[in-house]
Structure formats: structure tokens, C-alpha cells
Scaffold this active site. Structure first.
Site, PDB file in Angstrom:
ATOM      1  N   ASP A   1       0.858  -1.189   0.000  1.00 47.97           N
ATOM      2  CA  ASP A   1       0.000   0.000   0.000  1.00 47.97           C
ATOM      3  C   ASP A   1       0.891   1.234   0.000  1.00 47.97           C
ATOM      4  O   ASP A   1       1.847   1.332   0.788  1.00 47.97           O
ATOM      5  CB  ASP A   1      -0.911   0.009   1.232  1.00 47.97           C
ATOM      6  CG  ASP A   1      -1.890   1.180   1.193  1.00 47.97           C
ATOM      7  OD1 ASP A   1      -2.949   1.021   0.585  1.00 47.97           O
ATOM      8  OD2 ASP A   1      -1.565   2.237   1.768  1.00 47.97           O
TER       9      ASP A   1
ATOM     10  N   ASP B   1      -1.969   9.671 -10.736  1.00 41.71           N
ATOM     11  CA  ASP B   1      -1.911   8.525 -11.648  1.00 41.71           C
ATOM     12  C   ASP B   1      -0.478   8.250 -12.094  1.00 41.71           C
ATOM     13  O   ASP B   1      -0.030   7.102 -12.156  1.00 41.71           O
ATOM     14  CB  ASP B   1      -2.794   8.783 -12.878  1.00 41.71           C
ATOM     15  CG  ASP B   1      -4.271   8.693 -12.552  1.00 41.71           C
ATOM     16  OD1 ASP B   1      -4.595   8.224 -11.441  1.00 41.71           O
ATOM     17  OD2 ASP B   1      -5.096   9.097 -13.384  1.00 41.71           O
TER      18      ASP B   1
ATOM     19  N   GLU C   1      -4.380   2.371  -4.624  1.00 40.84           N
ATOM     20  CA  GLU C   1      -2.927   2.409  -4.459  1.00 40.84           C
ATOM     21  C   GLU C   1      -2.382   1.110  -3.875  1.00 40.84           C
ATOM     22  O   GLU C   1      -1.247   1.081  -3.375  1.00 40.84           O
ATOM     23  CB  GLU C   1      -2.539   3.597  -3.563  1.00 40.84           C
ATOM     24  CG  GLU C   1      -3.048   3.508  -2.123  1.00 40.84           C
ATOM     25  CD  GLU C   1      -4.422   4.159  -1.961  1.00 40.84           C
ATOM     26  OE1 GLU C   1      -4.741   4.591  -0.845  1.00 40.84           O
ATOM     27  OE2 GLU C   1      -5.174   4.221  -2.943  1.00 40.84           O
TER      28      GLU C   1
END
Length: 702
Positions: free
Chosen positions: A577, A594, A620
Site C-alpha cells: 500500500d 496517476d 494504491e
């Protein structure tokens, strides 16, 4: 004061002129660079922004080739090309050209460069004005791509378009119109007279009438024939309308032309098939993939007390099978079964026949059917389930034979049933019959059209000659299997007039005139194969990062669990993460967010091993399958990933960190238990402060 608003400053004041030039230099929206043979001397602020160079001191240390890819579009090294352009500007005074540039951090883009020689007392310099034209280049490329896509779409659909402009007396045909007419654009051009000359003489009057009707503002649509220069007759479907001006006079005539020759041949084949099936004493019905009855032959209609119809009326070119007079019960497979059979028979077929047919492709049995008066008639019944390439039900066919009065004709019934099965299974496709030695003895028109071989060339030809040499051994085995076991299916390439094409061949052993023969059908599966590959790619790839998505990961994890259960191989799973990602989006915008995820993906991919499997889990979060990996090795891998992200800032964002949870496969694991365990480990890593690795809930520290 010269004009009452500004001081009267001498226009030849050097200091004032220098001030004006410096303001223009620094505030210009284009990048401006001063250079000589030794390299860059100075630049304005927009240059630093364009090339993402941190300051002018750094910029002054660079050469033009340092801000360019190794080679230009023409293949020349950038250093060589830059020197040549500089020399051109020095010698001729100016030079303008397009250039492939690269930012200081490695992003390529296109620019337009204007070089001008500046003569000073200490020697000449070159001023370069650089303008980013990436958007224009992308637009041009997109336009070319759209034009190519339109031409390819027209070619695939056999659909051409044309415009006749009465104001300029100009006619334009698309490439596909020329292909349909069998004409060469450069040799023939385009004209109304040329088009009408190509129209079949018997159809010219109705074509001209349709065109004249459109001059009154009405749209027209018609089918007609054309004759190609080589004598081939083709059928086309035309649509068009005329654009009128305010006075009602024709301005432009727009039209489309679609080659429907193959469609017409298919429709004729379907009508011939319906005529064949209408003549059989068996009841034949066909249902689509949703179970709706599409067709019931003449025997079935008489048996059920429905009005008889001509086989010519059963197929409509625009709508397909016409089922307007079939009972509403036949809109579903279950409804049709309960309409055609007593309740106990319908239950038997639903609970026994259909499941077997679904698993094995067909089911045979003796059942009872209800005639138009509700009388029970014993029948032999065959259910055939046809699947598409994805394994879904594409068609269900059923054949019913009255066995109450025809026990003595069972052999004949089997032959007719086998013939009906093969015909039904092959819609649409190549029909053929092979003798016991594998030679062609009968075929349909489609065989000649696809292979480009004449009747004389196909008659008695060894079927293996129609497939490439590398396929012949496998096809020969399928033919032998058909004769020995009764049926076989094989996928192979076929030598066609357009080159090798993938086909699915289905062979069935039948007895004709006392001899065993192979009745076969071949289906062109090129489009299905291409669509499968495209859909599989789209369904398993994350659109942002280009790596596998969660759906693909689920499949890989199932395989990994199966290998672990079977061989006991050590396997680890890591969940990753990106810490504090929401502020990145909130602060810098989703475009930067992005790009950050894309950069993160690249770094992770560079660190993992060749057999490791990286996928985007969502948002993410990422997951990595680590085959042949024990707990300690998995921890070292995770630490390497964590350190790589920690020490390397992200462009435009700065330093970021990741948290990782790790677990190893255990006996009896399922996807749910495995994911729950690794998710718990990741949660512990984030709860403990992030930027750390937790293995099965044990915090490793940052």
C-alpha cells in the site's frame, strides 16, 4: 512627456533597449536559448520549465544532445544532427526544423525549433526559439489513426462510401468502393458513368430511378447487382440521400455501398437448408442461445397443427429467422419443452436430457410428443447443444422421429438424423463429404469460394492438401478417429485464397450408399480468436499501469494454491500500500497521482524476480505472488521493495513510502484465508506507523 502617459525615453538608449530585450527574453512563452559551438550559454525561465532543468547553472553544463534521445526520427545520432543544424544556422543565418527532445528527467517530446544567428563584436551566437508541439503531433497521429481505422472498418464490413458534389462536379469514392467494383483508383478515377457501367444491365433502370428519387429529397435504399471487370457478378446494398439547397436544388449526393454477396449466398444456403429440413419426415427445431425457438420445420408444423409456410418465407435478410407465428410458449426452451411434451417427459428432458447434452454435447432418448390434438406420440429424440468459443450455449437443436409406425426404417432414420445434425452444427460454414480414403466426393459452394479451387480441382482431392504441411499429421489423425469412433473435432489452419485462416472442423461418420463416409463442416474462427485475445487482454490488464489486474491475479492465485496443495512448494504473498496517497491526489491532482502510481509500478517491477507475479489490487494497493519463496526470503524481498521506494523521490511529488504485509501459503489455505491473513499483516504495518513490513502480524520495524 511624449504622449502624456510615459517618459520620453530615447529609442537608442542602450540601457533601455537591454531592459526591454531582457523583459521579452524572460517573459516569452516559448523557450529561448543562446548557444555557440561550445554549448548552451543562457536561457529564459520557460526553457527550464520545458526541459525540467532545475536552474540555469545546470542548464549551462548541458549540450543539445543531452536534452535529446540518442537518435532522431531519421536515425541520425542526436549529437551529429544538432551539430549540423547549428552549422546551418551559423552559415545561412537561420534554420527551422522539427526535433525530438527529451526532458532532463527522461521524458521524450516533439518540438519546433527556429535558429537565428546573432552577430556580436566577440563573435556570432545562435538564438534558438523552441516550441512544444507534442499536442499537435498527437493530434496529427490520432487523425491518421482514425482515417486508417475507418478504412479498415469499411474493409472488414465490406462497406464503402461515396460523395457526389454537384457544385464542383466532383465524385469521391472510398477505397472499399473501388475494391467492391474491382477497379483501380489510379487507373479508373471516379464518375457516374463508370458506376452505371458497372451496374448489371438488368438493374440499371431501378438504380437510376432510385437516384432520381433522391433528387427530390427522399432517401433511397436498394439491392442490385454489379459486374466486375473480370466478369464476376456481385450483389451490393446501397443507401443514399441528396442534400438540397434553399431553392430545392441538389447540392451533394451521399451514399454507401455494402458488398452483400456472401450474405446473399449464406441466406440462399439457409433457405436451401430450410428446404432440405422441410422435406425430412423428422421434426426439426432450432433454438438460440437464450432458448428461443427460431425454426420449426414443415413436419413439425404439421405435427403441431401450425400453418405451413414456404421455406423462402422463414428467413428474412434484415431480421433473420421469422418466428412470428410460433406459439408464445416457444420463447423459452423450458416453455417449448412443456408445450411439445407431456409434463413427465418435459421433466425428464429438463432434468436428464439437457444436463447430459450440456456436458457431452448431445443426448438421445425415446420420449413422447404431443401432436396438435394433444395426442401422445412415441418419438425418438435427439438434443444437440452447440457452444461458442467461450463455452457458452450458442444453439440448441432437437430432432424428433415418429417411431410408432417406422420401426422398420430405423437405419434410414439414423442416416437422416446424422445428416440433419451435421447441417445444423455447421451453420454457417464449409460443408464437405470425404470417402473412406479421405478424398473429397461432395462439397458446397462455400468450399470453392474459400479455397479458390474449381470443381475439377476439388473433385477427388486428398483433404490433407487443403491444410498447411505442419497441420496434416494432426488432421489425418482426426479423420482416422472419425471413421473409427464416429466423430472428431479438430482446429487447424486452412489454405484459403486470402492465406492461412484458423478453422474448426467437425467430422461425423455416416453411412451413404452402403459405405462409411465422413460428413464434415468447417467454421472460420479467425474473428472469434481475435476477439478472445482482445477481450482476455482487456479483462486481465489494469488500464492505468499496464500490469495484471485483480481478476488476473485471482486466477494466478488459484493456480498457485493448487500447486502448493499438490507439491507443497513454498509460496509467499505480499500486499503493498502506498502510504498517504490521498494527499498526493488532493495536493497535486489526479493526473500527478496517476503518474505516481505508474512510476511506483515500474519500480516494483524492476525489483521483483522473473517468476514473481505483480498485479494491481485496486487504488494504491498492489499484490505480489512469490513462488518458491520461504518466509525469510519473502521478508528480504519486501524490505528491498520498501527501501527502493523510500530512498528514491517521485518526480513532482517528493519522497513517499510503502507499507507491506506478507504471509506464506499454509496447508488448507483458500483464497479467502490467504487474503485475510495478508490484509491483516498490511493493516498492522499501517497501524504501526507505515513504511514497514509485517509478516503474519509481526512488525519488522522501519
Amino acid at each position: 512627456m511624449a504622449d502624456g502617459n510615459r517618459p520620453d525615453v530615447a529609442r537608442d538608449d542602450p540601457a533601455r533597449q537591454l531592459q526591454i530585450y531582457r523583459a521579452m527574453f524572460e517573459q516569452c512563452c516559448d523557450a529561448i536559448v543562446l548557444q555557440d559551438h561550445a554549448g548552451f550559454l543562457s536561457c529564459n525561465p520557460d526553457t527550464l520549465l520545458l526541459f525540467r532543468v532545475p536552474d540555469t547553472a545546470t542548464f549551462a553544463t548541458l549540450q543539445p544532445a543531452d536534452l535529446s534521445p540518442p537518435n532522431q526520427a531519421d536515425g541520425r545520432p542526436s549529437s551529429e544532427a544538432a551539430a549540423a543544424r547549428l552549422e546551418e544556422a551559423m552559415s545561412q543565418g537561420t534554420a527551422c526544423f522539427e526535433w525530438c527532445s527529451r526532458t532532463w528527467d527522461g521524458v521524450d517530446f516533439s518540438v519546433e525549433v527556429s535558429l537565428s544567428r546573432v552577430d556580436l563584436e566577440e563573435g556570432p551566437l545562435v538564438q534558438a526559439v523552441v516550441r512544444d508541439i507534442s499536442d499537435r503531433k498527437e493530434g496529427e497521429a490520432a487523425l491518421r489513426s482514425r482515417e486508417q481505422e475507418l478504412a479498415e472498418a469499411q474493409r472488414i464490413a465490406h462497406l464503402g462510401s461515396w460523395i457526389s458534389d454537384f457544385r464542383t462536379d466532383e465524385i469521391r469514392w472510398s477505397d472499399e468502393v473501388y475494391r467492391i467494383l474491382g477497379l483501380n483508383r489510379e487507373e479508373w478515377g471516379a464518375s457516374h458513368e463508370l458506376f452505371m457501367a458497372a451496374v448489371h444491365p438488368s438493374d440499371r433502370e431501378k438504380v437510376q430511378a432510385a437516384l432520381e428519387t433522391s433528387f427530390q429529397g427522399e432517401r433511397y435504399e436498394l439491392d442490385h447487382r454489379i459486374i466486375c471487370p473480370d466478369g464476376e457478378v456481385r450483389t451490393v446494398h446501397e443507401r443514399g440521400y441528396t442534400e438540397l439547397n434553399a431553392d430545392g436544388k441538389p447540392q451533394r449526393l451521399f451514399g454507401t455501398m455494402q458488398d452483400i454477396t456472401e450474405q446473399r449466398r449464406l441466406e440462399d444456403s439457409l433457405r436451401r437448408l430450410a428446404a432440405i429440413l422441410d422435406s425430412t419426415p423428422d421434426i426439426v427445431a432450432m433454438h438460440d442461445g437464450d432458448g428461443t425457438m427460431l425454426y420449426l420445420n414443415a413436419t413439425g408444423r404439421r405435427f403441431a397443427g401450425l400453418p405451413e409456410r414456404s421455406s423462402q418465407d422463414l428467413w428474412q435478410p434484415k431480421t433473420g429467422w421469422d418466428r412470428s407465428d410460433l406459439p408464445p410458449e416457444t420463447e423459452s426452451l423450458e416453455g417449448a419443452l412443456r408445450w411439445a411434451h407431456p409434463p413427465w417427459v418435459a421433466e425428464k428432458i429438463l432434468n436428464e436430457g439437457l444436463p447430459i447434452a450440456w456436458e457431452e454435447g448431445s443426448w438421445r432418448g425415446e420420449t413422447v410428443a404431443l401432436d396438435g390434438e394433444g395426442k401422445e406420440v412415441p418419438v425418438s429424440q435427439v438434443l444437440i447443444v452447440h457452444r461458442d468459443d467461450a463455452g457458452e450455449m450458442d444453439q440448441v437443436s432437437t430432432i424428433l422421429g415418429d417411431i410408432s409406425a417406422r420401426r422398420d426404417l430405423e437405419d434410414q432414420l439414423r442416416r437422416e438424423t446424422a445428416l440433419s445434425e451435421s447441417i445444423l452444427a455447421s451453420l454457417p460454414g464449409i460443408f464437405y463429404v470425404l470417402d473412406g480414403q479421405g478424398h473429397l466426393i461432395q462439397w458446397n459452394d462455400r468450399m470453392e469460394a474459400v479455397t479458390g479451387l474449381s470443381y475439377e480441382e476439388l473433385d477427388g482431392l486428398d483433404a490433407l492438401a487443403l491444410v498447411p504441411p505442419e497441420e496434416r499429421r494432426r488432421v489425418a489423425k482426426a479423420i482416422a478417429k472419425t471413421f473409427s469412433e464416429g466423430s472428431a473435432v479438430v482446429e487447424s489452419k486452412l489454405l484459403t485464397v486470402e492465406g492461412d485462416a484458423p478453422y474448426l472442423f467437425n467430422g461425423l461418420r455416416v453411412e451413404l450408399n452402403g459405405q462409411f463416409s465422413l460428413l464434415g463442416v468447417g467454421l472460420d474462427i479467425a474473428k472469434q480468436k481475435k476477439l478472445e485475445r482482445s477481450l482476455e487482454r482487456e479483462a486481465t490488464t489494469d488500464s492505468l499501469t499496464g500490469i495484471s489486474n485483480r481478476q488476473r491475479f485471482d486466477t494466478e492465485m488459484e493456480h498457485a494454491l493448487a500447486r502448493h496443495a499438490r507439491y507443497g512448494t513454498q509460496t509467499a504473498l505480499a500486499m503493498i500500500d502506498l502510504d498517504h496517497f490521498k494527499p498526493v491526489n488532493d495536493t497535486y491532482g489526479h493526473d500527478v497521482g496517476d503518474q505516481t502510481l505508474v512510476d511506483l509500478t515500474k519500480r516494483l517491477a524492476e525489483e521483483i524476480r522473473e517468476p514473481d507475479f505483480l498485479a494491481r489490487w485496486g487504488g494504491e494497493e498492489f499484490v505480489v505472488l512469490l513462488p518458491e519463496t520461504g518466509p525469510s526470503e519473502a521478508f528480504r524481498m519486501a524490505e528491498r521493495l520498501r527501501r527502493r521506494i523510500e530512498v528514491e523521490p517521485f518526480p513532482g511529488v517528493g519522497a513517499l513510502t510503502i507499507s507491506l504485509g506478507i504471509t506464506n501459503f499454509q496447508s488448507g489455505d483458500t483464497p479467502n484465508t490467504l487474503l485475510k491473513r495478508v490484509d491483516t499483516a498490511l493493516y498492522e504495518a499501517k497501524r504501526a506507523g507505515r513504511n514497514r513490513v509485517v509478516v503474519n502480524g509481526e512488525d519488522s520495524g522501519a
